[in-house]
Design a protein around this motif. Structure first.
Motif, PDB file in Angstrom:
ATOM      1  N   TYR A  56      51.589  43.344  36.923  1.00 20.74           N
ATOM      2  CA  TYR A  56      51.701  42.043  37.582  1.00 20.74           C
ATOM      3  C   TYR A  56      52.882  41.998  38.539  1.00 20.74           C
ATOM      4  O   TYR A  56      52.846  41.273  39.537  1.00 20.74           O
ATOM      5  CB  TYR A  56      51.754  40.919  36.547  1.00 20.74           C
ATOM      6  CG  TYR A  56      50.415  40.702  35.895  1.00 20.74           C
ATOM      7  CD1 TYR A  56      49.283  40.493  36.666  1.00 20.74           C
ATOM      8  CD2 TYR A  56      50.263  40.756  34.517  1.00 20.74           C
ATOM      9  CE1 TYR A  56      48.040  40.337  36.088  1.00 20.74           C
ATOM     10  CE2 TYR A  56      49.026  40.593  33.922  1.00 20.74           C
ATOM     11  CZ  TYR A  56      47.916  40.376  34.716  1.00 20.74           C
ATOM     12  OH  TYR A  56      46.687  40.229  34.141  1.00 20.74           O
ATOM     13  N   THR A  67      51.103  45.622  31.282  1.00 25.23           N
ATOM     14  CA  THR A  67      50.983  44.334  31.981  1.00 25.23           C
ATOM     15  C   THR A  67      52.166  44.000  32.888  1.00 25.23           C
ATOM     16  O   THR A  67      51.952  43.641  34.048  1.00 25.23           O
ATOM     17  CB  THR A  67      50.818  43.180  30.976  1.00 25.23           C
ATOM     18  OG1 THR A  67      51.527  43.512  29.798  1.00 25.23           O
ATOM     19  CG2 THR A  67      49.382  42.953  30.641  1.00 25.23           C
ATOM     20  N   VAL A  96      51.500  43.449  41.591  1.00 20.25           N
ATOM     21  CA  VAL A  96      50.641  42.455  42.239  1.00 20.25           C
ATOM     22  C   VAL A  96      51.491  41.479  43.054  1.00 20.25           C
ATOM     23  O   VAL A  96      51.183  41.186  44.216  1.00 20.25           O
ATOM     24  CB  VAL A  96      49.804  41.694  41.187  1.00 20.25           C
ATOM     25  CG1 VAL A  96      49.124  40.488  41.805  1.00 20.25           C
ATOM     26  CG2 VAL A  96      48.779  42.619  40.570  1.00 20.25           C
ATOM     27  N   ARG A 115      43.839  42.370  36.168  1.00 26.45           N
ATOM     28  CA  ARG A 115      43.490  41.973  34.798  1.00 26.45           C
ATOM     29  C   ARG A 115      42.750  43.085  34.086  1.00 26.45           C
ATOM     30  O   ARG A 115      43.029  43.397  32.919  1.00 26.45           O
ATOM     31  CB  ARG A 115      42.651  40.700  34.825  1.00 26.45           C
ATOM     32  CG  ARG A 115      43.496  39.465  35.007  1.00 26.45           C
ATOM     33  CD  ARG A 115      42.664  38.273  35.358  1.00 26.45           C
ATOM     34  NE  ARG A 115      41.858  37.797  34.247  1.00 26.45           N
ATOM     35  CZ  ARG A 115      41.074  36.722  34.322  1.00 26.45           C
ATOM     36  NH1 ARG A 115      41.008  36.046  35.447  1.00 26.45           N
ATOM     37  NH2 ARG A 115      40.385  36.334  33.293  1.00 26.45           N
ATOM     38  N   SER A 124      39.777  35.380  41.352  1.00 24.07           N
ATOM     39  CA  SER A 124      39.644  36.288  40.207  1.00 24.07           C
ATOM     40  C   SER A 124      38.930  35.595  39.051  1.00 24.07           C
ATOM     41  O   SER A 124      38.276  36.237  38.240  1.00 24.07           O
ATOM     42  CB  SER A 124      41.018  36.781  39.760  1.00 24.07           C
ATOM     43  OG  SER A 124      41.797  35.698  39.311  1.00 24.07           O
ATOM     44  N   LEU A 180      44.010  40.350  41.898  1.00 22.26           N
ATOM     45  CA  LEU A 180      44.351  39.876  40.559  1.00 22.26           C
ATOM     46  C   LEU A 180      43.274  40.242  39.537  1.00 22.26           C
ATOM     47  O   LEU A 180      43.573  40.532  38.372  1.00 22.26           O
ATOM     48  CB  LEU A 180      44.573  38.359  40.596  1.00 22.26           C
ATOM     49  CG  LEU A 180      45.297  37.781  39.391  1.00 22.26           C
ATOM     50  CD1 LEU A 180      46.639  38.457  39.206  1.00 22.26           C
ATOM     51  CD2 LEU A 180      45.490  36.293  39.549  1.00 22.26           C
TER      52      LEU A 180
END
Lengths: 221, 233
Positions: free
Chosen positions: A192, A188, A195, A179, A167, A175
């Motif tokens: 994440y 966020t 992810v 972002r 990334s 990833l």
């Protein structure tokens, strides 16, 4: 209840974007895995020829590429090579960088697999008139490859995780999409977390397979 | 051939001119890299020992928690954990600087590996040792503290050294959450001076200078341990 419904729709819309990245992650993983295993096999077999200067070069390759952080290697492939006029796209740069560092690990994995075999095997093959090439192909490698399966599996797990570094050179994998998504939506924490779950989904089956192989081998001994 | 040698000489001639300018920044960056490495390794050791003991405990709940933690720590990239802590926590009201975040994140992630290494070390000590401790009236904490862990630590030392090398290399990830370590400075210098290859090769060499002695030491320890413990195990 309403909050949970909201959480669900948010997750679904994030996942749609992240899954596109998962395809790229798989591509980088497969590409660099093939490259690393090829380099590893060739160098590990070449080491058995016992040509001094060649072995020294292989040792240097292994030591250097195992000592460098993956991120440094990727930056060299992506930003550094422009100095010598080579402009790689993010995806090939990531595959080559991860493949080169993986090649060093695989060389060591195959080397220990080959050296774990009893030297009598090689001598037996020579005694029935096999050439060293044929002995390697039909006697040594088939057995060595079986021994190396668990460490190769562990390497593959590490590789899936290492692709996240791609990334940083803007390869559009999980990833990287995360972002971008988090700067668009400011969601966020959830992004994440998703992810992390996606990576777990990819590494978990492999980890179970490696556990299974190791248990089988322990029972065998 | 001569042409390439000239190009190589031209490549190298940049260093004497630029090094004095880079030196101060790089030395401070090396310090940060070492702080992140040592800090996260220490966090990983503490977590690893606790998890290893939990995994081998009689309490099923503790065992389950430890297994769950190890599974997640080993399946999720360290970089994702760093991003989760650095970008994911502030909206929930928890704000940390980049360096502590890097130490915590890398430590949490490496802890899973350390736990497995220490567990293997504990399992490699003979069961009779624990029983011998019990017969002379030691508590289970005393047995762990004075009998099992010192031996397990010695057995796991080479693997732990390898983990330390991995941590050193992974500390470069901290640059992606703007911790001012080697890779962040390399990136900054390469965009201000337009010399990406020079600075990246230099920084790569610095990482090698830090990593190779460690890997030699780990090999030495491994050889010494096999020759010493070989007949005892």
């Amino acid at each position: 209840m309403e909050q949970f419904g909201d959480l669900f729709t948010r997750s679904a819309s994030h996942l749609e974007v992240l899954l596109q990245g998962a395809g790229v992650t798989v591509m980088i993983t497969l590409g660099s895995f093939v490259m690393a295993v090829t380099i590893g096999l060739v160098l590990a077999v070449a080491r058995t020829w016992k040509i001094r200067p060649l072995n020294a070069l292989i040792a240097i390759y292994v030591e250097v590429f195992r000592g460098l952080p993956t991120l440094t290697l990727l930056f060299i492939c992506y930003f550094g090579l422009t100095y010598v006029g080579i402009k790689l796209n993010p995806l090939p740069a990531a595959i080559i960088g991860l493949g080169l560092s993986g090649g060093a690990y695989c060389t060591e994995i195959f080397r220990s697999g080959i050296s774990a075999l009893h030297h009598g095997q090689r001598e037996a093959a020579a005694a029935i008139g096999m050439t060293p090439m044929r002995a390697m192909r039909f006697v040594i490698l088939p057995q060595a490859l079986r021994i190396t399966l668990p460490p190769l599996g562990n390497y593959a797990i590490g590789l899936i995780k290492d692709t996240a570094v791609a990334s940083a050179v803007a390869a559009p994998e999980i990833l990287f999409r995360a972002r971008n998504l988090s700067t668009e939506t400011f969601d966020t924490a959830l992004i994440y977390l998703l992810v992390a779950v996606l990576y777990l989904v990819m590494t978990f089956p492999l980890a179970r397979w490696v556990d299974h192989l190791e248990k089988k081998r322990k029972a065998w001994q | 051939m001569m042409e390439y040698l000239d190009q190589f000489a031209a490549f190298l001639s940049v260093y004497p001119a630029k090094l004095p300018q880079w030196e101060g920044v790089l030395i401070r960056a090396i310090k940060t890299t070492l702080i992140v490495t040592a800090g996260s390794f220490a966090v990983a050791l503490v977590i690893g020992v606790l998890l290893a003991l939990a995994r081998l405990s009689k309490n099923a709940l503790l065992r389950g928690i430890a297994r769950f933690y190890i599974e997640i720590a080993r399946g999720v990239p360290a970089l994702v954990i760093l991003f989760l802590l650095y970008f994911g926590l502030p909206p929930l009201g928890i704000v940390m600087d980049a360096v502590p975040t890097a130490i915590l994140g890398l430590g949490l992630s490496t802890g899973g590996y350390v736990a497995e290494i220490i567990r293997a070390g504990i399992e490699a000590t003979h069961k009779g040792q624990r029983e011998a401790g019990l017969t002379i009236g030691m508590s289970s904490w005393q047995i762990n503290r004075y009998i099992i862990l010192p031996q397990a630590a010695r057995i796991s030392l080479p693997s732990l050294m390898n983990t330390l090398i991995t941590v050193l290399k992974d500390s470069s990830l901290a640059s992606l959450i703007t911790a001012p370590e080697l890779m962040l400075r390399a990136k900054a210098i390469s965009s201000t001076d337009f010399l990406p290859m020079h600075i990246l090769l230099l920084v790569g060499a610095i990482y090698l200078c830090l990593a190779i002695p460690l890997s030699q030491l780990s090999r030495l320890l491994e050889r010494r341990m096999f020759s010493k413990l070989g007949n005892r195990m």
